[in-house]
Design a protein around this motif. Structure first.
Motif, short mmCIF file in Angstrom:
data_model
loop_
_atom_site.label_atom_id
_atom_site.label_comp_id
_atom_site.label_asym_id
_atom_site.label_seq_id
_atom_site.Cartn_x
_atom_site.Cartn_y
_atom_site.Cartn_z
N THR A 28 -79.19 -18.08 160.55
CA THR A 28 -78.08 -18.52 159.68
C THR A 28 -78.39 -19.86 159.01
OG1 THR A 28 -77.01 -19.35 161.66
CG2 THR A 28 -76.20 -17.26 160.77
N SER A 29 -79.34 -20.61 159.60
CA SER A 29 -79.70 -21.88 158.95
C SER A 29 -80.46 -21.61 157.65
CB SER A 29 -80.54 -22.75 159.89
OG SER A 29 -81.68 -22.03 160.30
N ASP A 85 -77.77 -16.88 165.09
CA ASP A 85 -76.85 -17.94 164.64
C ASP A 85 -77.26 -19.28 165.25
OD1 ASP A 85 -74.88 -19.31 163.41
OD2 ASP A 85 -73.26 -17.94 163.97
N ARG A 123 -76.67 -22.17 163.92
CA ARG A 123 -75.86 -23.26 163.39
C ARG A 123 -75.28 -24.08 164.54
NH1 ARG A 123 -71.66 -20.01 159.79
NH2 ARG A 123 -71.68 -18.77 161.70
#
Ligand code: ATP
Ligand code: MG
Ligand code: MG
Ligand code: MG
Length: 565
Positions: free
Chosen positions: A3-4, A508, A510
């Motif tokens: 997700t980054s 994910d 983040r």
């Protein structure tokens, strides 16, 4: 993907023009963004889904023996003039001129272009039958673009065209394509129905539509409770046997007429071009006077007509009798324009009947109606007005009719020689004689399917992708990874292993709260969620939850991959 590096463009707000779940969710989940009315940009997440739709469609087209081509979106007017559609098509055809003032259109479909290709490229009967297909952008200047990509002005279609020496060959290929379409919709994991359809402006005799079943669907389909009989409701009505009339016929049993209006006058008032009178039934008397106008509540045109009829700005949900009555400020029987009485006859229809009671026809029998299809001139022969309603006997005598809502996602036609004869797509046959080729055409709404899939598969928290269409199969959610180096190492390792196993995983990474991660992953509809925390490293267990499940379950980390595969 991380997700980054793969930003999720999820948003809280839904746009005010989003009326149905799929439109709202496609915006909220960050699949699409609106550019202008009926024009959308596909964001990376949305495009991944559309690519899956394309991939499955391509695979099944190849299996069916179809050959991929790519034709221009911009099409010269000359070809459309050859078939007469330049004049017939109406305002949905986006026309433009180049710098030399030559006429062009943005292709809403490609029959003319493929027929031009075929008449030049197919040299011998030995090359037949042949199926060409493409996946490409179409443009239709829809009168009322709405529901996001469900009815947009620019959209992606898979269109295929077949060429044949004889009718038997066309029927054979039609069957192959019908099967390919069934395979495609089965592989998508969607609930759908193939129905007998009207061939509308494309032409031809035999035609089927494929509908994804959903309450928000713009079409009504009628099918038997017992047998395979299924038809688009318009077609079901057109096919209803003589004398087997629904309740509307009774309400059209009229007497004597002091005041008459010509069909032209009335259609001008309602803003209905004779050629664009889709899904409207005009009932006319012997002298061309209007007897009744039936507005079916299953198409966007109705809202516009209703607006004209009742002088109200908001589109009417014609399915809702109370809403219609209150919007018209009317009771059944109140009088509208042209002295037409408002009468609700079936659940999805409104009839405007003449208040002046337009007389029974000469023989004292029922007035008769015509089914005015778009682009088909008003026929001289007037047919009976028919309606199909829930509970009617099925035409094949097995079971009764059930009516459901559907989203048209595919449409196949046996075209015959409509295009090939107009454009002289001839071939020398085995006997050395000139022969016109016979054609079929086959469309799938690639971009519409993404919306239709959501319409059928969602809950309060977001999208629930069927596995075949999901942008990613697994969401890997580490808890507080940024505070634990050993967790980071373990999560990275699991991510690698999942990737190596060929699983599409969204990691994910983040720096966000667990709840935030979870609601994002639910909203974007990833089928499997895997949660890994510091505790997992001690116990060797991860927390797993299917998007469709209400509870999580614990799984040994080592069993995760075999479990997912
Ligand atoms: P509709 O009845 O929904 O207007 P159509 O009958 O005009 O569709 P076809 O000419 O049969 O459409 O085109 C083939 C397919 O293209 C349709 O079955 C549908 O899935 C898709 N399609 C048609 N119009 C649109 C649109 N405006 N936006 C998205 N997809 C569309
Ligand atoms: Mg259309
Ligand atoms: Mg249609
Ligand atoms: Mg169609």
């Amino acid at each position: 993907m991380r997700t980054s590096q793969f930003p999720l463009n999820t948003v809280k707000e839904t746009p005010s023009d989003a009326e149905i779940a799929s439109h709202k969710l496609m915006i909220r989940a960050g699949l699409i963004r609106k550019l202008a009315a009926g024009l959308y940009t596909w964001l990376p997440l949305g495009l991944r889904v559309m690519r899956k739709v394309e991939k499955i469609t391509r695979e099944e087209m190849e299996k069916a023996g179809a050959l991929e081509v790519l034709m221009p979106a911009l099409q010269p007017a000359e070809l459309w003039q050859e078939t007469g559609r330049w004049e017939q098509y109406g305002p949905e055809l986006a026309r433009l001129q180049d710098r030399h003032q030559r006429d062009f259109c943005l292709g809403p479909t490609h029959e003319e272009i493929i027929t031009d290709l075929a008449r030049h490229e197919i040299k011998s009967y030995k090359q037949l039958p042949i199926i060409y297909y493409q996946i490409q952008t179409k443009f239709r200047d829809e009168i009322r673009p709405r529901f996001g990509v469900m009815r947009s002005r620019e959209f992606v279609m898979k269109d295929a065209y077949s060429f044949h020496l004889d009718q038997e060959s066309l029927q054979e290929t039609y069957q192959v394509m019908y099967q390919a379409y069934s395979n495609i919709f089965n592989r998508f994991g969607l609930q759908y129905r193939a129905v007998i359809a009207d061939s509308g402006s494309i032409g031809g005799a035999v035609s089927h539509e494929f509908h994804v079943l959903a309450e928000s669907g713009e079409d009504a389909i009628a099918f038997s409770t017992k047998s395979d009989y299924a038809a688009n409701i318009e077609k079901a009505e057109a096919l209803m046997p003589e004398g087997d009339r629904g309740p509307a016929t009774e309400s059209l049993n009229l007497v004597d007429t002091p005041d008459q209006h010509s069909i032209d006058e009335v259609s001008a008032f309602f803003g209905i071009a004779k050629s664009s009178c889709l899904k409207t039934l005009i009932v006319k008397g012997e002298e061309d006077e209007l007897v009744a106008l039936l507005l079916r509540g299953d198409h966007e045109l109705n809202a516009i007509k209703a607006e004209k009829v009742f002088g109200i700005a908001a589109p009417l949900q014609l399915a809702d009798e109370e809403q219609v009555l209150s919007a018209c400020n009317a009771k059944p029987g109140s009088v509208g324009p042209f002295g037409l009485k408002i009468k609700i006859i079936a659940d999805r229809s409104v009839v405007l009947m003449s208040d002046f009671v337009c007389g029974a026809n000469q023989d004292g029998k029922h007035y008769r109606g015509v089914n005015w299809q778009r682009d088909i001139p008003l026929p001289d022969q007037i047919e009976d007005l028919r309606l199909v309603v829930e509970g009617d006997p099925s035409p094949d005598g097995e079971g009764t009719i059930t009516i459901a809502r559907g989203i048209e996602v595919g449409h196949i036609f046996q075209l015959g020689m409509k295009y090939s004869s107009a454009m002289k797509a001839d071939i020398i046959n085995e006997g050395g004689k000139n022969q016109t080729m016979i054609m079929g055409c086959y469309g799938i709404g690639i971009s519409r399917i993404v919306a239709a899939a959501i319409e059928q598969n969602h809950d309060d928290n977001g999208i629930i992708w069927p596995a075949q269409l999901a942008p990613f199969q697994v969401a890997l959610c580490p808890m507080n990874m940024h505070k634990s180096e050993r967790l980071r190492v373990a999560a990275e390792k699991l991510y690698r292993e999942l990737l190596d196993a060929g699983i599409e995983v969204l990691f994910d990474d983040r720096k966000v709260r667990a709840g935030f991660m979870f609601s994002d992953m639910e909203l974007i509809g990833i089928p499997h969620r895997v949660v890994i925390g510091d505790r997992s490293l001690d116990s060797g267990m991860i927390e797993y939850r299917a998007r469709t499940a209400s509870e999580s379950q614990e799984l040994p980390m080592v069993e995760l991959i075999p479990f997912l595969l």
